[in-house]
Design a protein around this motif. Structure first.
Motif, PDB file in Angstrom:
ATOM      1  N   VAL A  51      -4.767  -3.616  -2.207  1.00 37.12           N
ATOM      2  CA  VAL A  51      -4.677  -3.813  -0.367  1.00 37.12           C
ATOM      3  C   VAL A  51      -3.616  -2.587  -0.924  1.00 37.12           C
ATOM      4  CG1 VAL A  51      -4.335  -4.508   1.460  1.00 37.12           C
ATOM      5  CG2 VAL A  51      -5.875  -5.569   0.272  1.00 37.12           C
ATOM      6  N   SER A  52      -3.700  -1.459   0.420  1.00 35.51           N
ATOM      7  CA  SER A  52      -2.183  -0.640  -0.232  1.00 35.51           C
ATOM      8  C   SER A  52      -2.712  -0.311   1.172  1.00 35.51           C
ATOM      9  CB  SER A  52      -2.693   0.559  -0.466  1.00 35.51           C
ATOM     10  OG  SER A  52      -4.276   1.702  -0.201  1.00 35.51           O
ATOM     11  N   VAL A  53      -1.232  -0.420   2.246  1.00 36.94           N
ATOM     12  CA  VAL A  53      -0.334  -0.538   3.285  1.00 36.94           C
ATOM     13  C   VAL A  53      -0.130   0.890   3.694  1.00 36.94           C
ATOM     14  CG1 VAL A  53       0.059  -1.562   5.122  1.00 36.94           C
ATOM     15  CG2 VAL A  53      -0.876  -2.682   3.612  1.00 36.94           C
ATOM     16  N   GLN A  54       0.056   1.695   4.614  1.00 38.52           N
ATOM     17  CA  GLN A  54       0.337   2.218   5.015  1.00 38.52           C
ATOM     18  C   GLN A  54       1.361   2.288   6.377  1.00 38.52           C
ATOM     19  OE1 GLN A  54      -1.406   6.497   4.135  1.00 38.52           O
ATOM     20  NE2 GLN A  54      -0.088   6.849   6.156  1.00 38.52           N
ATOM     21  N   GLY A  55       2.494   2.636   6.892  1.00 39.46           N
ATOM     22  CA  GLY A  55       2.756   2.595   8.460  1.00 39.46           C
ATOM     23  C   GLY A  55       3.170   0.864   8.398  1.00 39.46           C
ATOM     24  N   GLN A  56       2.872   0.654   9.667  1.00 39.86           N
ATOM     25  CA  GLN A  56       3.379  -0.939  10.118  1.00 39.86           C
ATOM     26  C   GLN A  56       2.936  -1.680   9.322  1.00 39.86           C
ATOM     27  OE1 GLN A  56       5.406  -1.607  12.911  1.00 39.86           O
ATOM     28  NE2 GLN A  56       5.372   0.332  13.650  1.00 39.86           N
ATOM     29  N   GLY A  57       4.351  -2.551   8.879  1.00 40.41           N
ATOM     30  CA  GLY A  57       3.733  -3.406   7.942  1.00 40.41           C
ATOM     31  C   GLY A  57       3.884  -3.504   6.817  1.00 40.41           C
ATOM     32  N   ALA A  58       4.171  -1.944   5.775  1.00 39.41           N
ATOM     33  CA  ALA A  58       4.069  -1.618   4.857  1.00 39.41           C
ATOM     34  C   ALA A  58       4.041  -2.430   4.211  1.00 39.41           C
ATOM     35  CB  ALA A  58       3.497   0.194   4.736  1.00 39.41           C
ATOM     36  N   ALA A  59       5.559  -3.015   4.366  1.00 38.97           N
ATOM     37  CA  ALA A  59       6.239  -3.111   3.218  1.00 38.97           C
ATOM     38  C   ALA A  59       6.299  -5.152   3.369  1.00 38.97           C
ATOM     39  CB  ALA A  59       8.228  -2.967   3.983  1.00 38.97           C
ATOM     40  N   ALA A  60       6.288  -5.441   3.906  1.00 39.45           N
ATOM     41  CA  ALA A  60       5.986  -6.905   4.094  1.00 39.45           C
ATOM     42  C   ALA A  60       3.970  -7.684   4.251  1.00 39.45           C
ATOM     43  CB  ALA A  60       6.004  -7.442   5.977  1.00 39.45           C
ATOM     44  N   LEU A  61       3.311  -7.041   3.827  1.00 39.52           N
ATOM     45  CA  LEU A  61       1.931  -7.338   3.910  1.00 39.52           C
ATOM     46  C   LEU A  61       1.509  -7.623   2.330  1.00 39.52           C
ATOM     47  CD1 LEU A  61       0.303  -5.537   7.139  1.00 39.52           C
ATOM     48  CD2 LEU A  61       1.520  -8.016   7.278  1.00 39.52           C
ATOM     49  N   PRO A  62       0.678  -8.726   2.340  1.00 41.78           N
ATOM     50  CA  PRO A  62       0.054  -9.309   1.007  1.00 41.78           C
ATOM     51  C   PRO A  62      -0.845  -7.517   0.498  1.00 41.78           C
ATOM     52  CG  PRO A  62      -0.579 -10.563   2.876  1.00 41.78           C
ATOM     53  CD  PRO A  62       0.187  -9.760   3.100  1.00 41.78           C
ATOM     54  N   THR A  63      -1.181  -7.634  -0.337  1.00 41.14           N
ATOM     55  CA  THR A  63      -1.784  -6.160  -1.314  1.00 41.14           C
ATOM     56  C   THR A  63      -2.747  -6.802  -1.971  1.00 41.14           C
ATOM     57  OG1 THR A  63      -0.252  -6.547  -2.511  1.00 41.14           O
ATOM     58  CG2 THR A  63       0.451  -4.680  -1.225  1.00 41.14           C
ATOM     59  N   ASP A  64      -3.499  -8.214  -1.750  1.00 44.12           N
ATOM     60  CA  ASP A  64      -4.589  -8.693  -2.382  1.00 44.12           C
ATOM     61  C   ASP A  64      -5.452  -9.351  -1.701  1.00 44.12           C
ATOM     62  OD1 ASP A  64      -3.125 -11.234  -1.875  1.00 44.12           O
ATOM     63  OD2 ASP A  64      -2.634 -11.331  -3.826  1.00 44.12           O
ATOM     64  N   GLU A  65      -5.935 -10.476  -1.776  1.00 45.65           N
ATOM     65  CA  GLU A  65      -7.069 -11.414  -0.638  1.00 45.65           C
ATOM     66  C   GLU A  65      -6.785 -12.002  -0.209  1.00 45.65           C
ATOM     67  OE1 GLU A  65      -6.618 -13.009  -4.443  1.00 45.65           O
ATOM     68  OE2 GLU A  65      -6.998 -10.962  -4.522  1.00 45.65           O
ATOM     69  N   ARG A  66      -5.177 -12.235   0.060  1.00 45.43           N
ATOM     70  CA  ARG A  66      -4.344 -12.955   0.874  1.00 45.43           C
ATOM     71  C   ARG A  66      -4.349 -11.996   2.433  1.00 45.43           C
ATOM     72  NH1 ARG A  66       0.950 -14.028  -1.542  1.00 45.43           N
ATOM     73  NH2 ARG A  66       0.895 -12.025  -2.739  1.00 45.43           N
ATOM     74  N   HIS A  67      -4.281 -10.768   2.663  1.00 46.84           N
ATOM     75  CA  HIS A  67      -4.582 -10.062   3.184  1.00 46.84           C
ATOM     76  C   HIS A  67      -5.292 -10.335   4.422  1.00 46.84           C
ATOM     77  CE1 HIS A  67      -4.248  -6.693   6.140  1.00 46.84           C
ATOM     78  NE2 HIS A  67      -3.248  -5.727   5.534  1.00 46.84           N
ATOM     79  N   LEU A  68      -5.018 -10.329   5.721  1.00 46.93           N
ATOM     80  CA  LEU A  68      -5.839 -10.824   6.699  1.00 46.93           C
ATOM     81  C   LEU A  68      -6.964 -10.339   7.050  1.00 46.93           C
ATOM     82  CD1 LEU A  68      -6.151 -12.509   9.244  1.00 46.93           C
ATOM     83  CD2 LEU A  68      -4.705 -11.158  10.576  1.00 46.93           C
ATOM     84  N   VAL A  69      -6.814  -8.829   6.617  1.00 51.18           N
ATOM     85  CA  VAL A  69      -8.481  -8.421   6.998  1.00 51.18           C
ATOM     86  C   VAL A  69      -8.592  -8.658   5.661  1.00 51.18           C
ATOM     87  CG1 VAL A  69      -9.406  -6.029   7.222  1.00 51.18           C
ATOM     88  CG2 VAL A  69      -7.541  -6.023   8.275  1.00 51.18           C
ATOM     89  N   VAL A  70      -8.712  -8.431   4.386  1.00 52.89           N
ATOM     90  CA  VAL A  70      -9.720  -8.970   3.661  1.00 52.89           C
ATOM     91  C   VAL A  70     -10.508 -10.527   3.843  1.00 52.89           C
ATOM     92  CG1 VAL A  70      -9.333  -9.943   1.197  1.00 52.89           C
ATOM     93  CG2 VAL A  70      -8.062  -7.654   1.787  1.00 52.89           C
TER      94      VAL A  70
END
Length: 304
Positions: A51-70
């Motif tokens: 998972v890659s994230v830009q914008g809101q929460g970019a520095a705090a959200l998980p970048t693997d299967e723990r991410h809520l959307v996943v």
């Protein structure tokens, strides 16, 4: 279980505001502020994700299967009868987190919508939309934000025998929301804990009347929004959590502007007559955003 018929989708999901003052846990509205998620099935171990994230929460959200959307995609796919694939996600987040603008509901709706898209199910079909609402609302615990992000427009949501329901309506063209977003964050769990177990019968009757009026005001007569958004059920009880928010709501209402706490706060929702707020009414630290009603709801586009 069978392989997924669609290998990639792009999901656009709107923010939402809930309660609108009087309609606690029942009224919601979609707003034109969007999170966008690109989802691709890739080779890899089942149930994993990048998972890659830009914008809101970019520095705090998980970048693997723990991410809520996943997590929601995998759970929803299982409920639809499909295996959990390896995924690659790119999230472009514009909805502020923990501000009362439905960021968690938007993430959940995005995950459910992505699962339906990958499974080849059209959310414009009423049966599919109803099933998607159940999946999203169960995870939220109530359907006001989730229904608004899913369906767009103005919604009345309720629960009947354990099943979530929602009716979508078109707001009057003169309904022009403005939100005032502070830097401070808020937790729905924390603010809900401030509510009493019982309220006076008079306050309950007041809320029922104003919530009914809100449906008429939003859809037919915005001139009644000031009265319709008045609340006795939840906002004052939560004042200790965000005193500046409640003070701003009171200033706006004293100036004749329909205003309420957006969802669990601390954002303030306002419907100013003529679309303009009084000058210098918001204190420093609140960002003013004009967010027209989103009338479409979540959008899912298959990608090549």
């Amino acid at each position: 279980m069978t392989a997924l018929p669609v290998s990639a989708v792009r999901v656009t999901v709107p923010a939402s505001t809930a309660n609108l003052g009087s309609g606690f846990d029942a009224l919601g509205m979609a707003l034109s502020l969007y999170d966008k998620v690109s989802v691709q099935v890739v080779d890899g171990a089942a149930g994993t994700a990048e998972v890659s994230v830009q914008g809101q929460g970019a520095a705090a959200l998980p970048t693997d299967e723990r991410h809520l959307v996943v997590r929601v995609i995998h759970k929803a796919l299982a409920e639809l009868g499909f295996p959990a694939p390896a995924l690659r996600l790119h999230c472009e987040n514009a909805i502020p987190h923990s501000r009362g603008l439905g960021s968690s509901a938007a993430a959940i709706v995005a995950g459910v919508a992505a699962a339906f898209g990958l499974a080849g199910f059209d959310l414009r079909d009423k049966e599919n939309a109803d099933r998607a609402l159940q999946m999203a609302a169960v995870r939220e615990g109530h359907a006001d934000n989730a229904a608004a992000s899913l369906l767009g427009g103005f919604v009345v949501a309720w629960q009947d025998s354990g099943r979530f329901q929602a009716v979508r309506m078109d707001p009057h063209p003169d309904v022009s929301p403005i939100v005032l977003v502070p830097q401070a964050e808020s937790s729905t769990h924390t603010t809900r804990g401030l509510l009493p177990e019982r309220v006076p019968h008079a306050d309950a009757a007041f809320a029922a009347g104003r919530a009914a009026l809100a449906v008429h005001a939003v859809t037919s007569d915005p001139a009644l929004l000031l009265a319709a958004t008045d609340d006795r059920l939840h906002q004052d009880y939560r004042e200790s959590a965000w005193p500046e928010t409640i003070a701003l709501v009171r200033r706006l209402r004293s100036a004749g502007v329909a205003a309420a706490v957006s969802g669990a706060g601390p954002t303030v929702l306002a419907f100013p007559p003529g679309g303009e707020l009084p000058a210098d009414i918001a204190p420093n630290g609140f960002d003013e955003l004009r967010l027209p009603v989103d009338r479409t709801g979540v959008r899912v586009e298959p990608q090549a």
